[in-house]
Scaffold this motif. Sequence first.
Motif, PDB file in Angstrom:
ATOM      1  N   GLU A   6      -3.873   6.577  11.823  1.00 46.71           N
ATOM      2  CA  GLU A   6      -4.254   5.275  11.302  1.00 46.71           C
ATOM      3  C   GLU A   6      -3.240   4.861  10.243  1.00 46.71           C
ATOM      4  O   GLU A   6      -2.932   5.632   9.340  1.00 46.71           O
ATOM      5  CB  GLU A   6      -5.652   5.377  10.696  1.00 46.71           C
ATOM      6  N   ILE A   7      -2.706   3.660  10.410  1.00 51.84           N
ATOM      7  CA  ILE A   7      -1.796   3.087   9.422  1.00 51.84           C
ATOM      8  C   ILE A   7      -2.631   2.061   8.660  1.00 51.84           C
ATOM      9  O   ILE A   7      -2.996   1.030   9.212  1.00 51.84           O
ATOM     10  CB  ILE A   7      -0.580   2.436  10.101  1.00 51.84           C
ATOM     11  N   ILE A   8      -2.971   2.396   7.412  1.00 52.29           N
ATOM     12  CA  ILE A   8      -3.941   1.587   6.681  1.00 52.29           C
ATOM     13  C   ILE A   8      -3.266   0.486   5.882  1.00 52.29           C
ATOM     14  O   ILE A   8      -3.540  -0.695   6.078  1.00 52.29           O
ATOM     15  CB  ILE A   8      -4.805   2.494   5.772  1.00 52.29           C
ATOM     16  N   SER A   9      -2.369   0.874   4.966  1.00 54.88           N
ATOM     17  CA  SER A   9      -1.757  -0.152   4.124  1.00 54.88           C
ATOM     18  C   SER A   9      -0.413   0.314   3.580  1.00 54.88           C
ATOM     19  O   SER A   9      -0.070   1.487   3.656  1.00 54.88           O
ATOM     20  CB  SER A   9      -2.698  -0.519   2.968  1.00 54.88           C
ATOM     21  N   LEU A  10       0.316  -0.659   3.027  1.00 56.62           N
ATOM     22  CA  LEU A  10       1.652  -0.396   2.501  1.00 56.62           C
ATOM     23  C   LEU A  10       1.808  -1.114   1.168  1.00 56.62           C
ATOM     24  O   LEU A  10       1.394  -2.264   1.018  1.00 56.62           O
ATOM     25  CB  LEU A  10       2.701  -0.938   3.489  1.00 56.62           C
ATOM     26  N   SER A  11       2.393  -0.420   0.201  1.00 49.57           N
ATOM     27  CA  SER A  11       2.778  -1.068  -1.054  1.00 49.57           C
ATOM     28  C   SER A  11       4.233  -0.709  -1.326  1.00 49.57           C
ATOM     29  O   SER A  11       4.718   0.323  -0.877  1.00 49.57           O
ATOM     30  CB  SER A  11       1.887  -0.592  -2.207  1.00 49.57           C
ATOM     31  N   PRO A  41       0.593  -3.954  15.690  1.00 50.04           N
ATOM     32  CA  PRO A  41       0.779  -5.157  16.496  1.00 50.04           C
ATOM     33  C   PRO A  41       1.235  -6.370  15.673  1.00 50.04           C
ATOM     34  O   PRO A  41       1.827  -7.290  16.213  1.00 50.04           O
ATOM     35  CB  PRO A  41      -0.597  -5.405  17.113  1.00 50.04           C
ATOM     36  N   LEU A  42       0.987  -6.342  14.381  1.00 49.71           N
ATOM     37  CA  LEU A  42       1.360  -7.466  13.528  1.00 49.71           C
ATOM     38  C   LEU A  42       2.425  -7.063  12.536  1.00 49.71           C
ATOM     39  O   LEU A  42       2.423  -5.944  12.036  1.00 49.71           O
ATOM     40  CB  LEU A  42       0.142  -7.925  12.710  1.00 49.71           C
ATOM     41  N   ILE A  53      -0.282  -4.538   1.511  1.00 49.69           N
ATOM     42  CA  ILE A  53      -0.610  -5.263   2.734  1.00 49.69           C
ATOM     43  C   ILE A  53      -1.393  -4.298   3.620  1.00 49.69           C
ATOM     44  O   ILE A  53      -1.098  -3.111   3.664  1.00 49.69           O
ATOM     45  CB  ILE A  53       0.635  -5.829   3.455  1.00 49.69           C
ATOM     46  N   HIS A  54      -2.414  -4.823   4.290  1.00 56.45           N
ATOM     47  CA  HIS A  54      -3.336  -3.973   5.057  1.00 56.45           C
ATOM     48  C   HIS A  54      -3.146  -4.185   6.553  1.00 56.45           C
ATOM     49  O   HIS A  54      -3.346  -5.280   7.063  1.00 56.45           O
ATOM     50  CB  HIS A  54      -4.784  -4.286   4.659  1.00 56.45           C
ATOM     51  N   TYR A  55      -2.762  -3.099   7.228  1.00 54.84           N
ATOM     52  CA  TYR A  55      -2.595  -3.148   8.682  1.00 54.84           C
ATOM     53  C   TYR A  55      -3.884  -2.752   9.396  1.00 54.84           C
ATOM     54  O   TYR A  55      -4.209  -3.291  10.437  1.00 54.84           O
ATOM     55  CB  TYR A  55      -1.465  -2.204   9.122  1.00 54.84           C
ATOM     56  N   ASN A  56      -4.584  -1.760   8.837  1.00 51.68           N
ATOM     57  CA  ASN A  56      -5.806  -1.243   9.454  1.00 51.68           C
ATOM     58  C   ASN A  56      -5.618  -1.015  10.952  1.00 51.68           C
ATOM     59  O   ASN A  56      -6.442  -1.409  11.770  1.00 51.68           O
ATOM     60  CB  ASN A  56      -6.992  -2.177   9.187  1.00 51.68           C
ATOM     61  N   TYR A  57      -4.512  -0.364  11.292  1.00 52.02           N
ATOM     62  CA  TYR A  57      -4.160  -0.118  12.682  1.00 52.02           C
ATOM     63  C   TYR A  57      -4.452   1.337  13.016  1.00 52.02           C
ATOM     64  O   TYR A  57      -4.090   2.242  12.270  1.00 52.02           O
ATOM     65  CB  TYR A  57      -2.669  -0.403  12.906  1.00 52.02           C
ATOM     66  N   SER A  58      -5.115   1.547  14.143  1.00 53.94           N
ATOM     67  CA  SER A  58      -5.477   2.904  14.529  1.00 53.94           C
ATOM     68  C   SER A  58      -5.013   3.164  15.958  1.00 53.94           C
ATOM     69  O   SER A  58      -5.056   2.265  16.800  1.00 53.94           O
ATOM     70  CB  SER A  58      -7.000   3.055  14.424  1.00 53.94           C
ATOM     71  N   ILE A 143      10.670   3.903  -1.961  1.00 53.71           N
ATOM     72  CA  ILE A 143      10.555   2.439  -2.041  1.00 53.71           C
ATOM     73  C   ILE A 143       9.115   1.962  -1.917  1.00 53.71           C
ATOM     74  O   ILE A 143       8.844   0.770  -2.032  1.00 53.71           O
ATOM     75  CB  ILE A 143      11.414   1.741  -0.968  1.00 53.71           C
ATOM     76  N   GLY A 144       8.196   2.888  -1.668  1.00 56.15           N
ATOM     77  CA  GLY A 144       6.808   2.451  -1.548  1.00 56.15           C
ATOM     78  C   GLY A 144       5.886   3.577  -1.133  1.00 56.15           C
ATOM     79  O   GLY A 144       6.283   4.738  -1.071  1.00 56.15           O
ATOM     80  N   LYS A 145       4.646   3.176  -0.880  1.00 50.80           N
ATOM     81  CA  LYS A 145       3.618   4.124  -0.440  1.00 50.80           C
ATOM     82  C   LYS A 145       2.970   3.571   0.817  1.00 50.80           C
ATOM     83  O   LYS A 145       2.635   2.384   0.884  1.00 50.80           O
ATOM     84  CB  LYS A 145       2.516   4.273  -1.501  1.00 50.80           C
ATOM     85  N   LEU A 146       2.774   4.465   1.776  1.00 46.05           N
ATOM     86  CA  LEU A 146       2.080   4.108   3.010  1.00 46.05           C
ATOM     87  C   LEU A 146       0.781   4.905   3.032  1.00 46.05           C
ATOM     88  O   LEU A 146       0.815   6.126   2.881  1.00 46.05           O
ATOM     89  CB  LEU A 146       2.958   4.481   4.210  1.00 46.05           C
ATOM     90  N   LYS A 147      -0.339   4.200   3.164  1.00 44.60           N
ATOM     91  CA  LYS A 147      -1.624   4.905   3.225  1.00 44.60           C
ATOM     92  C   LYS A 147      -1.954   5.153   4.692  1.00 44.60           C
ATOM     93  O   LYS A 147      -2.014   4.220   5.485  1.00 44.60           O
ATOM     94  CB  LYS A 147      -2.730   4.088   2.560  1.00 44.60           C
ATOM     95  N   VAL A 148      -2.108   6.442   5.036  1.00 49.74           N
ATOM     96  CA  VAL A 148      -2.338   6.814   6.427  1.00 49.74           C
ATOM     97  C   VAL A 148      -3.475   7.825   6.555  1.00 49.74           C
ATOM     98  O   VAL A 148      -3.834   8.511   5.595  1.00 49.74           O
ATOM     99  CB  VAL A 148      -1.070   7.431   7.080  1.00 49.74           C
ATOM    100  N   THR A 149      -3.995   7.897   7.770  1.00 51.51           N
ATOM    101  CA  THR A 149      -4.904   8.967   8.160  1.00 51.51           C
ATOM    102  C   THR A 149      -4.287   9.618   9.393  1.00 51.51           C
ATOM    103  O   THR A 149      -3.851   8.916  10.301  1.00 51.51           O
ATOM    104  CB  THR A 149      -6.304   8.408   8.509  1.00 51.51           C
ATOM    105  N   VAL A 150      -4.215  10.961   9.394  1.00 49.45           N
ATOM    106  CA  VAL A 150      -3.766  11.689  10.580  1.00 49.45           C
ATOM    107  C   VAL A 150      -4.793  12.787  10.839  1.00 49.45           C
ATOM    108  O   VAL A 150      -4.899  13.745  10.074  1.00 49.45           O
ATOM    109  CB  VAL A 150      -2.359  12.310  10.389  1.00 49.45           C
ATOM    110  N   GLU A 151      -5.571  12.602  11.904  1.00 52.53           N
ATOM    111  CA  GLU A 151      -6.567  13.602  12.287  1.00 52.53           C
ATOM    112  C   GLU A 151      -6.014  14.368  13.484  1.00 52.53           C
ATOM    113  O   GLU A 151      -5.993  13.859  14.599  1.00 52.53           O
ATOM    114  CB  GLU A 151      -7.890  12.933  12.647  1.00 52.53           C
TER     115      GLU A 151
END
Length: 166
Positions: A6-11, A41-42, A53-58, A143-151
């Motif tokens: 899951e790609i949740i958000s990026l700062s 997709p976006l 910015i929130h992708y909320n992509y899974s 250059i930033g932080k990516l919030k992710v989930t990897v199960e």
Amino acid sequence: EKIRIEIISLSLTESRIASDETIQQLFVECRVHNFLAEETPLSLPKPTSGQRIHYNYSNVIYVDKANNRARREYLESMLLKPELHTDRLQFTVVSDPPEDEQDLECEDIGFAYVSLREIFQKQRDIIEQDIDVFDSQDDSAVIGKLKVTVEALHALRSVYEECKDD
């Protein structure tokens, strides 16, 4: 028998990326070794400092024996041959050219990594965790932080048990 990403958000931090006017829209690609690439997709407007910015992509990658033997064999070799350095999920932050400048290329601006082997060694999935995004031109600069989930732990355990039995 699956890995969920899951790609949740990026700062972004204050960096050359934040101040570069030509970088306006961003999307994130996720690649596993050399056989699988997925992207959000976006593409979203570049966040200002302190914003996310929130992708909320899974996405789910199936690694069952019946239909995905190659992926399973990759996971097996990754667990059994630690010297191969193929255990990383790579997240690439990509600059998408604006609609009115489609002659410009997409440009990789940063990379973030998650080690599948580490998930297995620590016996812990990564849940909504911020990982560092490194500058594509200077891999020591964050250059930033990516919030992710990897199960992935369940699938990795399954593959490991199976190759132990062989």
